[in-house]
Design a protein around this motif. Structure first.
Motif, short mmCIF file in Angstrom:
data_model
loop_
_atom_site.label_atom_id
_atom_site.label_comp_id
_atom_site.label_asym_id
_atom_site.label_seq_id
_atom_site.Cartn_x
_atom_site.Cartn_y
_atom_site.Cartn_z
N ALA A 27 33.14 87.93 -2.06
CA ALA A 27 33.20 86.83 -1.10
C ALA A 27 34.43 85.94 -1.36
CB ALA A 27 31.93 86.00 -1.17
N HIS A 28 34.76 85.75 -2.61
CA HIS A 28 35.99 85.02 -2.99
C HIS A 28 36.40 85.50 -4.37
CE1 HIS A 28 32.49 82.67 -4.19
NE2 HIS A 28 32.33 82.21 -2.96
N ASN A 29 37.34 84.81 -4.97
CA ASN A 29 37.86 85.28 -6.27
C ASN A 29 37.89 84.14 -7.27
OD1 ASN A 29 39.05 86.76 -8.34
ND2 ASN A 29 41.10 86.73 -7.43
N ASN A 30 36.75 83.48 -7.45
CA ASN A 30 36.71 82.39 -8.44
C ASN A 30 36.88 82.91 -9.86
OD1 ASN A 30 36.37 80.35 -6.57
ND2 ASN A 30 34.15 80.58 -6.52
N ALA A 31 36.55 84.19 -10.06
CA ALA A 31 36.64 84.78 -11.41
C ALA A 31 38.09 85.04 -11.82
CB ALA A 31 35.84 86.08 -11.46
N GLY A 32 39.01 84.96 -10.87
CA GLY A 32 40.40 85.25 -11.21
C GLY A 32 40.61 86.71 -11.55
N GLY A 33 39.79 87.58 -10.97
CA GLY A 33 40.04 89.03 -11.10
C GLY A 33 39.56 89.66 -12.39
N ILE A 34 38.83 88.92 -13.20
CA ILE A 34 38.36 89.50 -14.48
C ILE A 34 36.92 89.05 -14.72
CG2 ILE A 34 38.75 89.66 -16.98
CD1 ILE A 34 41.68 89.06 -16.51
N GLU A 35 36.05 90.01 -14.96
CA GLU A 35 34.67 89.70 -15.34
C GLU A 35 34.33 90.50 -16.58
OE1 GLU A 35 32.30 88.78 -11.22
OE2 GLU A 35 33.43 90.64 -11.30
N GLY A 36 33.78 89.81 -17.58
CA GLY A 36 33.42 90.50 -18.83
C GLY A 36 34.64 91.03 -19.58
N GLY A 37 35.80 90.41 -19.34
CA GLY A 37 37.00 90.88 -20.04
C GLY A 37 37.62 92.11 -19.38
N VAL A 38 37.08 92.51 -18.22
CA VAL A 38 37.58 93.72 -17.53
C VAL A 38 38.10 93.33 -16.15
CG1 VAL A 38 36.95 96.06 -16.76
CG2 VAL A 38 35.67 94.98 -18.63
N SER A 39 39.24 93.86 -15.75
CA SER A 39 39.73 93.57 -14.39
C SER A 39 38.73 94.18 -13.41
CB SER A 39 41.13 94.14 -14.18
OG SER A 39 41.12 95.55 -14.31
N ASN A 40 38.49 93.45 -12.28
CA ASN A 40 37.45 93.90 -11.36
C ASN A 40 38.00 94.35 -10.01
OD1 ASN A 40 38.12 91.55 -10.05
ND2 ASN A 40 36.20 90.47 -10.48
N GLY A 41 39.32 94.48 -9.91
CA GLY A 41 39.92 94.98 -8.67
C GLY A 41 40.42 93.86 -7.76
N GLN A 42 40.08 92.61 -8.10
CA GLN A 42 40.62 91.47 -7.35
C GLN A 42 41.96 91.06 -7.97
OE1 GLN A 42 38.22 91.26 -4.71
NE2 GLN A 42 38.07 89.07 -5.06
N GLU A 43 42.69 90.20 -7.27
CA GLU A 43 43.94 89.69 -7.87
C GLU A 43 43.63 88.97 -9.18
OE1 GLU A 43 46.68 88.80 -3.96
OE2 GLU A 43 45.51 87.19 -4.83
N VAL A 44 44.46 89.19 -10.19
CA VAL A 44 44.32 88.41 -11.42
C VAL A 44 45.09 87.11 -11.20
CG1 VAL A 44 44.91 88.30 -13.87
CG2 VAL A 44 44.01 90.43 -12.89
N ARG A 45 44.40 85.99 -11.36
CA ARG A 45 45.03 84.67 -11.18
C ARG A 45 44.81 83.85 -12.43
NH1 ARG A 45 46.35 82.56 -5.71
NH2 ARG A 45 46.49 84.43 -4.44
N ILE A 46 45.90 83.49 -13.08
CA ILE A 46 45.81 82.74 -14.33
C ILE A 46 46.81 81.59 -14.32
CG2 ILE A 46 47.38 84.34 -15.57
CD1 ILE A 46 45.36 83.95 -17.99
N ARG A 47 46.36 80.43 -14.79
CA ARG A 47 47.20 79.23 -14.73
C ARG A 47 47.58 78.74 -16.12
NH1 ARG A 47 44.89 75.53 -9.75
NH2 ARG A 47 45.27 77.12 -8.17
N GLY A 48 48.79 78.27 -16.23
CA GLY A 48 49.25 77.63 -17.46
C GLY A 48 49.46 76.15 -17.20
N TYR A 49 48.90 75.31 -18.05
CA TYR A 49 49.03 73.84 -17.93
C TYR A 49 50.07 73.37 -18.94
CZ TYR A 49 44.80 73.66 -15.06
OH TYR A 49 43.89 73.83 -14.05
N LEU A 50 51.12 72.78 -18.42
CA LEU A 50 52.25 72.36 -19.28
C LEU A 50 52.19 70.87 -19.56
CD1 LEU A 50 55.00 74.10 -17.20
CD2 LEU A 50 54.48 74.73 -19.53
N LYS A 51 52.33 70.53 -20.81
CA LYS A 51 52.48 69.10 -21.13
C LYS A 51 53.86 68.63 -20.63
CE LYS A 51 54.49 69.62 -25.76
NZ LYS A 51 54.21 69.59 -27.20
N PRO A 52 54.07 67.32 -20.52
CA PRO A 52 55.42 66.86 -20.13
C PRO A 52 56.42 67.27 -21.22
CG PRO A 52 53.83 65.04 -20.17
CD PRO A 52 53.14 66.22 -20.76
N ILE A 53 57.65 67.49 -20.80
CA ILE A 53 58.72 67.83 -21.75
C ILE A 53 58.79 66.78 -22.87
CG2 ILE A 53 61.27 67.84 -21.84
CD1 ILE A 53 60.05 70.43 -20.78
N SER A 54 58.99 67.26 -24.09
CA SER A 54 58.91 66.35 -25.25
C SER A 54 60.16 65.50 -25.46
CB SER A 54 58.68 67.16 -26.52
OG SER A 54 57.62 68.07 -26.33
#
Ligand code: FMN
Length: 390
Positions: free
Chosen positions: A289-316
């Motif tokens: 129905a959607h892809n809230n899992a980001g394409g991975i369930e149980g450590g295994v890709s599930n055929g949906q797009e893999v979507r992963i985000r990186g959060y950056l602190k402000p430049i030091s």
């Protein structure tokens, strides 16, 4: 087994990347590698350094007549700035008067922790290697990993989701990410032009005030088949490997898979992606129905797009430096300032793509093996047939 590592200092002669384990017969486009390097150098809020460097890769080994030959690949990227640093950072002892000390550690950098760890009297050597200039080498290797994945139909790109307080609140479809990444003028690589204008305003604000800003990038891997990674061993989980790969990037302080962060505050009924059986991902008829899992369930890709985000602190590094202590006198001083970016979210996204591509390429080669591309592709397509018949 795909193995890779990097070498090189920020103001040294060159960066070198080593990559071994790619099958023989993979076509390598140097133009593509260089275009990826160019993408890493773009983005509003970059400092003077990026104006000096125009990164180009030299493939020293492992590629002949335009294809991989299964021997380790070495890639060299010269630092153009080296000409200004030969006396400050010589390989031999040189003239100590000309060496350029980092006299006071900069908060948010590796300066103090690194100096303590390696027993350096000041932070020059720490800065040189901790610097994200190193991601140039990763992007070069990531480009080769992308070329492998491409042969299997898998594509990896990124886009910017937030800069400071400005952000995109909806899921951005793959086609819009492709269009954003294809632009020749890169502002902040945000697919939503209104949000991008607000992001630019965030950068302008810190440029005015001598401050810096962080943000969030999202890497999307498109057309990833189900079955990469496994729940069977903790360290073989694809989500764990991807999280480590993204977290290994300088300034990334949090990683999110799919809707991971909001999921933690939501009921299960609003989070888990319900399963249907028509118009599926293309690999099978199973649909979600959607892809809230980001394409991975149980450590295994599930055929949906893999979507992963990186959060950056402000430049030091801040033009209006924070409080620190002089290494020599132990007296309070302002932190050392060295030319710096104020916003690097789009560039970090490109480095994130490289890390995701390398991680997926390793996972693909573990699952499908193959000493030559013929063998790898045969194994891969045999598996796709198996999925179709499931
Ligand atoms: C692409 C990229 C470029 C960066 N450029 C700078 C920079 O110009 N100045 C700076 O202070 N930090 C920069 N950083 C962040 C630092 O490298 C990083 O914060 C620092 O090495 C400390 O590591 P940590 O933040 O992972 O703890 C950059 C990060 C990335 C991903």
């Amino acid at each position: 087994m795909l193995k890779y590592f990097t070498s090189g200092e920020s103001h040294g002669e060159a960066l070198v990347a080593f990559l071994s384990g790619l099958p023989a017969g993979l076509e390598v486009s140097l133009n593509f590698v260089n275009h990826e390097l160019w993408r890493r150098q773009q983005g509003y809020g970059r400092g003077g350094r990026m104006k000096i460097e125009r990164d180009t890769a030299r493939l020293l080994s492992g590629v002949r007549h335009g294809k991989t030959i299964a021997s380790p690949i070495a890639v060299l990227i010269e630092n153009r700035d080296w000409k200004n640093w030969q006396e400050q950072l010589p390989v031999e002892s040189g003239d100590p008067e000309l060496h350029k000390r980092v006299a006071s550690p900069r908060p948010g950098h590796a300066d103090l922790a690194g100096a303590l760890k390696y027993n350096f009297p000041e932070a020059r050597y720490v800065l040189e290697r901790a610097s994200a200039r190193e991601t140039t080498a990763r992007v070069a290797m990531g480009a080769l990993a992308k070329l492998l994945l491409r042969e299997l139909g898998i594509e990896v790109l990124s886009h910017v989701v937030a800069v400071g307080g400005a952000r995109v609140r909806h899921e951005v479809p793959w086609e819009q990410i492709v269009a954003s990444c294809a632009r020749e003028e890169v502002l902040l690589n945000c697919a939503d032009s209104e949000a991008e204008a607000q992001m630019k305003a965030e950068v302008d604000k810190v440029l005015r005030t001598g401050d810096s800003v962080g943000g969030v990038f999202e890497v999307v891997a498109h057309n990833v088949p189900p079955g990469l990674g496994t729940y069977a061993q903790w360290d073989e989980r694809l989500d764990a490997q991807l999280a480590a790969a993204i977290m290994s990037l300088q300034a990334v302080k949090a990683v999110e898979l799919g809707a991971g962060v909001t999921a933690a505050y939501s009921p299960g009924s609003a989070v888990h992606d319900e399963i249907g059986y028509e118009g599926g991902s293309g690999f099978t008829q199973f649909s979600r129905a959607h892809n809230n899992a980001g394409g991975i369930e149980g450590g295994v890709s599930n055929g949906q797009e893999v979507r992963i985000r990186g959060y950056l602190k402000p430049i030091s590094t801040l033009r209006r430096p924070l409080q620190s202590v002089d290494f020599a006198t132990r007296k309070p001083v302002k932190a050392a300032y060295e030319r710096s970016d104020v916003c690097v979210v789009p560039a970090a996204g490109v480095a994130g793509e490289a890390m995701v591509a390398l991680t997926l390429a390793r996972s693909v080669l573990e699952k499908f093996g193959g000493d030559s591309m013929t063998e790898t592709c045969r194994n891969f397509h045999g598996y796709l047939e198996q999925l179709k018949k499931f």
